[in-house]
Motif scaffolding. Structure first.
Motif, PDB file in Angstrom:
ATOM      1  N   GLN A  64     121.236  85.697  24.793  1.00 55.54           N
ATOM      2  CA  GLN A  64     120.619  84.384  24.648  1.00 55.54           C
ATOM      3  C   GLN A  64     120.642  83.953  23.185  1.00 55.54           C
ATOM      4  O   GLN A  64     120.463  84.765  22.283  1.00 55.54           O
ATOM      5  N   ARG A  65     120.834  82.687  22.974  1.00 54.94           N
ATOM      6  CA  ARG A  65     120.863  82.132  21.609  1.00 54.94           C
ATOM      7  C   ARG A  65     119.500  81.534  21.292  1.00 54.94           C
ATOM      8  O   ARG A  65     118.966  80.744  22.049  1.00 54.94           O
ATOM      9  N   ASN A  66     118.917  81.946  20.160  1.00 50.15           N
ATOM     10  CA  ASN A  66     117.718  81.268  19.679  1.00 50.15           C
ATOM     11  C   ASN A  66     118.125  80.411  18.484  1.00 50.15           C
ATOM     12  O   ASN A  66     119.307  80.254  18.206  1.00 50.15           O
ATOM     13  N   ALA A  67     117.181  79.893  17.745  1.00 44.98           N
ATOM     14  CA  ALA A  67     117.484  78.955  16.648  1.00 44.98           C
ATOM     15  C   ALA A  67     118.404  79.541  15.586  1.00 44.98           C
ATOM     16  O   ALA A  67     119.262  78.852  15.050  1.00 44.98           O
ATOM     17  N   GLN A  68     118.246  80.838  15.263  1.00 43.35           N
ATOM     18  CA  GLN A  68     119.032  81.414  14.169  1.00 43.35           C
ATOM     19  C   GLN A  68     120.127  82.387  14.590  1.00 43.35           C
ATOM     20  O   GLN A  68     121.076  82.607  13.847  1.00 43.35           O
ATOM     21  N   SER A  69     119.987  83.025  15.735  1.00 44.00           N
ATOM     22  CA  SER A  69     120.949  84.088  16.062  1.00 44.00           C
ATOM     23  C   SER A  69     121.028  84.335  17.565  1.00 44.00           C
ATOM     24  O   SER A  69     120.276  83.761  18.350  1.00 44.00           O
ATOM     25  N   TRP A  70     121.942  85.223  17.893  1.00 45.34           N
ATOM     26  CA  TRP A  70     122.071  85.675  19.272  1.00 45.34           C
ATOM     27  C   TRP A  70     121.144  86.870  19.492  1.00 45.34           C
ATOM     28  O   TRP A  70     121.039  87.738  18.638  1.00 45.34           O
ATOM     29  N   GLN A  71     120.503  86.907  20.638  1.00 43.02           N
ATOM     30  CA  GLN A  71     119.673  88.047  21.028  1.00 43.02           C
ATOM     31  C   GLN A  71     120.336  88.724  22.207  1.00 43.02           C
ATOM     32  O   GLN A  71     120.734  88.070  23.169  1.00 43.02           O
ATOM     33  N   VAL A  72     120.470  90.033  22.121  1.00 41.07           N
ATOM     34  CA  VAL A  72     121.050  90.824  23.202  1.00 41.07           C
ATOM     35  C   VAL A  72     120.041  91.898  23.569  1.00 41.07           C
ATOM     36  O   VAL A  72     119.576  92.642  22.706  1.00 41.07           O
ATOM     37  N   GLU A  73     119.687  91.959  24.852  1.00 41.90           N
ATOM     38  CA  GLU A  73     118.737  92.973  25.300  1.00 41.90           C
ATOM     39  C   GLU A  73     119.196  93.567  26.624  1.00 41.90           C
ATOM     40  O   GLU A  73     119.730  92.872  27.479  1.00 41.90           O
ATOM     41  N   GLN A  74     118.974  94.862  26.766  1.00 44.84           N
ATOM     42  CA  GLN A  74     119.302  95.526  28.025  1.00 44.84           C
ATOM     43  C   GLN A  74     118.215  95.196  29.041  1.00 44.84           C
ATOM     44  O   GLN A  74     117.031  95.307  28.755  1.00 44.84           O
ATOM     45  N   VAL A  75     118.652  94.786  30.233  1.00 47.51           N
ATOM     46  CA  VAL A  75     117.723  94.419  31.300  1.00 47.51           C
ATOM     47  C   VAL A  75     117.627  95.535  32.334  1.00 47.51           C
ATOM     48  O   VAL A  75     116.542  95.888  32.775  1.00 47.51           O
TER      49      VAL A  75
END
Length: 181
Positions: free
Chosen positions: A28-39
């Motif tokens: 997911q993209r937030n205002a400053q960067s991409w966030q990657v998380e294991q679900v």
């Protein structure tokens, strides 16, 4: 290696095969960067995306292991919120375990394998177990420890052990692993 990817209104979900383990990640993209998380995904589980709602926030995935039948899960905004359905258990898993090991090939390469066998201390676990060795290493296809009712009911519950070798030529470790087969 990347496998099925689905998109929702606010995120992308990817099935990732890394070091012989298949997991699901949310990107997911937030205002400053991409966030990657294991679900979803643990060392002994096989997680796989099924579908996603491009206009909403729901995604569906299955998770299974050598000892757990496939379960369909609903993922909402990166959180597993609901078990939609669960596969039937066709064999007794209470006295079984899944372990991951490596063997060394003649050229020094570590070859991982999964062993499904009796737990230590269970009936006859200290005796030699007859073993079926399964290996497939072609077409960049990953051989993972999935639920197999026939093997469980007809072999494991009768005292046998089952080994799944992740031999070169398969897709468990990406293109270099596949090409080395």
């Amino acid at each position: 290696s990347f496998y099925p990817t689905v998109f929702t209104k606010n995120a992308a979900y990817a099935t990732v095969l890394e070091n012989g383990v298949q997991s699901i990640y949310r990107i997911q993209r937030n205002a400053q960067s991409w966030q990657v998380e294991q679900v979803l995904g643990a060392e002994k589980d096989v997680a796989r995306l099924v579908s996603g709602d491009p206009a909403g926030s729901a995604t569906f995935a299955t998770v299974e292991s050598a000892l757990k039948p496939p379960t369909l899960l609903q993922i909402l905004n990166g959180d597993v919120v609901k078990e939609q359905s669960k596969g039937h258990k066709f064999f007794d898993t209470e006295t079984l375990q899944v372990d991951r090991f490596t063997a060394t090939s003649s050229d020094g390469m570590s070859i991982p394998y999964w062993r499904i066998s009796k737990l230590p201390g269970s009936t006859d676990s200290d005796t030699v177990q007859p073993t079926i060795l399964y290996g497939y290493g072609a077409s960049n296809f990953a051989t993972l420890p999935r639920y197999n009712a026939d093997v469980g009911r007809l072999w494991l519950n009768k005292g046998g052990a089952y080994v799944i070798a992740q031999i070169r030529g398969g897709g468990e470790y990406g293109p270099n692993w596949y090409n080395a087969g």
